[in-house]
Design an enzyme around this catalytic site. Structure first.
Site, PDB file in Angstrom:
ATOM      1  N   LYS A   1       1.421  -1.266  -0.285  1.00  0.00           N
ATOM      2  CA  LYS A   1      -0.312  -0.024   0.050  1.00  0.00           C
ATOM      3  C   LYS A   1       0.872   1.120  -0.405  1.00  0.00           C
ATOM      4  CE  LYS A   1      -4.287   0.821   0.455  1.00  0.00           C
ATOM      5  NZ  LYS A   1      -5.703  -0.169   0.335  1.00  0.00           N
TER       6      LYS A   1
HETATM    7  N1  GLU Z   1      -6.942   0.041  -3.273  1.00  0.00           N
HETATM    8  C1  GLU Z   1      -8.079  -0.890  -3.020  1.00  0.00           C
HETATM    9  C2  GLU Z   1      -7.944  -1.689  -1.992  1.00  0.00           C
HETATM   10  O1  GLU Z   1      -7.948  -1.204  -0.926  1.00  0.00           O
HETATM   11  C3  GLU Z   1      -7.576  -1.482  -4.659  1.00  0.00           C
HETATM   12  C4  GLU Z   1      -6.052  -1.653  -4.543  1.00  0.00           C
HETATM   13  C5  GLU Z   1      -5.920  -2.882  -5.896  1.00  0.00           C
HETATM   14  O2  GLU Z   1      -6.850  -3.061  -6.941  1.00  0.00           O
HETATM   15  O3  GLU Z   1      -4.761  -3.107  -5.892  1.00  0.00           O
HETATM   16  O4  GLU Z   1      -8.453  -3.285  -1.981  1.00  0.00           O
END
Ligand code: GLU
Length: 438
Positions: free
Chosen positions: A128
């Site tokens: 993240k």
């Molecule tokens: N931000 C989204 C999540 O928290 C998607 C992450 C992604 O597609 O890599 O799952």
């Protein structure tokens, strides 16, 4: 002249002047995650000896992001990219721009991505990223310069086979396009697979925009069946009306549900007979908030938690359902569209009150599932139809949910612990197979 970024968080319905990670239940997101891991240890058998892996991010990068503002001065922002685990594949997870972002929050979000990706069995680890900034205070040019500088700074650890960012809170397709371009310029080759959630004309996938909301809806329907709740006559309350809450509300409304209350950063609206979701979506697209929607009553923000409903969908930020409001929730089922919206104390209260919680790590996994499809399509340069994508998404979500439901029944644990059992076993098994280097 552009407005200067504010040093203090904006005050609104979802974040008071004390950052949410310092508010009630006090553990902070990383502390909450560690507690969730502790709860799962007794169910991991021999694999528990590798569990320390789960308690430590593999890699965390803090970057300074200096940009020139439109008024000629230079502003510095703090950015992060954390790769929690890469045992099962490259890091994968979104990037958020928010005034409350901290390293500890990004660590927790990266860990939840490891769990989520393993829960739906896509071949990724967890990662993240984020920048501590209120992007609404930046001009478009400033936003682009900040995104590009951040991408360049984290460029040393991301890549199509290393770690693949995606949209999250306050980031979107345009931001992914700038990230993809910046990475590609630095590499000297167009690398569409470095981010997902891109515009369709730039290697994006059909169905990606709606994927998280569609996943929320899919697991909601499955769970409703198990508890004998009829979606067609159900009432919904939704917090957050963006990419996740807005889409989920639309799909539930299409299935006959009444969306009675919606809260976002601008305020809370209510209509007992059910809000007209298409009109509300059109209003939000223009106004940027549900506030000001005329075909509804205005509700004091705190009363949102008392709304008479069957399904509550928190689809905004972390730590919204706490020990202070969990006792007031009337819903039979909570579907976590957001990441980390329920504190452990609140989780216990909801469990005692027999309110079923569909945890984030399975409920909102639809987004990353279609991100995986996007990445596969980019690699093969062969693109699928929207029907094909939705059908595959629904199949993965249903199978993953059925597996988690069974583990929960067998072990008499919550769906959150069950999802952690399934996911941690997969991660630690991969860890064991790979062995320790050197
Ligand atoms: N931000 C989204 C999540 O928290 C998607 C992450 C992604 O597609 O890599 O799952």
């Amino acid at each position: 002249m552009s407005k200067q970024p504010s040093p203090t968080p904006a005050s609104n319905a979802l974040s008071s002047s004390i950052p949410s990670y310092l508010q009630a239940d006090n553990l902070g997101p990383w502390g909450i995650y560690l507690q969730q891991v502790d709860r799962v240890l007794p169910y991991l058998g021999n694999l528990a000896r590798w569990a320390e892996t789960l308690r430590r991010p593999k890699r965390a990068l803090i970057v300074d992001v200096p940009i020139q503002l439109d008024n000629g001065t230079v502003a510095h922002f703090e950015g992060y990219r954390v790769q929690h685990n890469t045992s099962r594949g490259p890091g994968k997870g979104g990037v958020r721009f928010h005034q409350d972002v901290t390293l500890s929050e990004v660590m927790a979000l990266s860990a939840w991505m490891s769990i989520k990706n393993a829960a739906v069995n896509v071949p990724y680890g967890g990662a993240k990223g984020g920048i501590r900034v209120d992007p609404s205070l930046l001009s478009r040019g400033e936003l682009e310069r900040m995104t590009r500088r951040y991408t360049s700074e984290i460029g040393i650890i991301i890549g199509p086979t290393k770690d693949i960012p995606a949209p999250d809170v306050n980031t979107n397709e345009q931001i992914m396009a700038w990230m993809m371009d910046t990475y590609s310029m630095n590499e000297g080759a167009t690398a569409t697979g470095v981010v997902t959630g891109k515009p369709i004309d730039l290697g994006g996938s059909l169905g990606r925009r709606d994927a998280t909301g569609r996943g929320v809806y899919t697991v909601g329907v499955e769970a409703a069946r198990h508890i004998g709740l009829d979606i067609a006559t159900s009432r919904l309350a939704v917090q957050g009306f963006g990419n996740v809450g807005g889409v989920a509300a639309r799909l539930f409304a299409q299935a006959g549900a009444r969306v009675v209350a919606v809260q976002d950063h601008g305020g809370t609206i209510y209509r007992e007979a059910g809000l007209d979701v298409p009109s509300l979506l059109a209003h939000v697209a223009q106004a940027g908030t549900v506030a000001g929607f005329l075909q509804a009553e205005v509700l004091a923000n705190d009363l949102f938690w008392d709304v008479d409903c069957d399904i509550l969908i928190p689809a905004a930020l972390e730590q919204q359902i706490t020990h202070e409001n969990a006792g007031r929730i009337k819903a039979r089922m909570v579907i976590e569209g957001a990441n980390g919206p329920t504190t452990p104390q609140a989780d216990d209260i909801l469990q005692e009150r027999k309110i079923l919680v569909l945890p984030d790590v399975i409920a909102n996994a639809g987004g990353v599932t279609v991100s995986y499809f996007e990445w596969v399509q980019d690699f093969s340069s062969f693109f699928w139809s929207e029907d094909e994508i939705n059908a595959r998404l629904v199949r993965i979500m249903k199978e993953a949910f059925a597996g988690v439901w069974e583990v929960a029944q067998d072990n008499k644990v919550t769906l959150r612990t069950a999802t952690f059992i399934v996911a941690c076993k997969r991660i630690l098994h991969a860890r064991e197979l790979r062995g320790l280097y050197p």
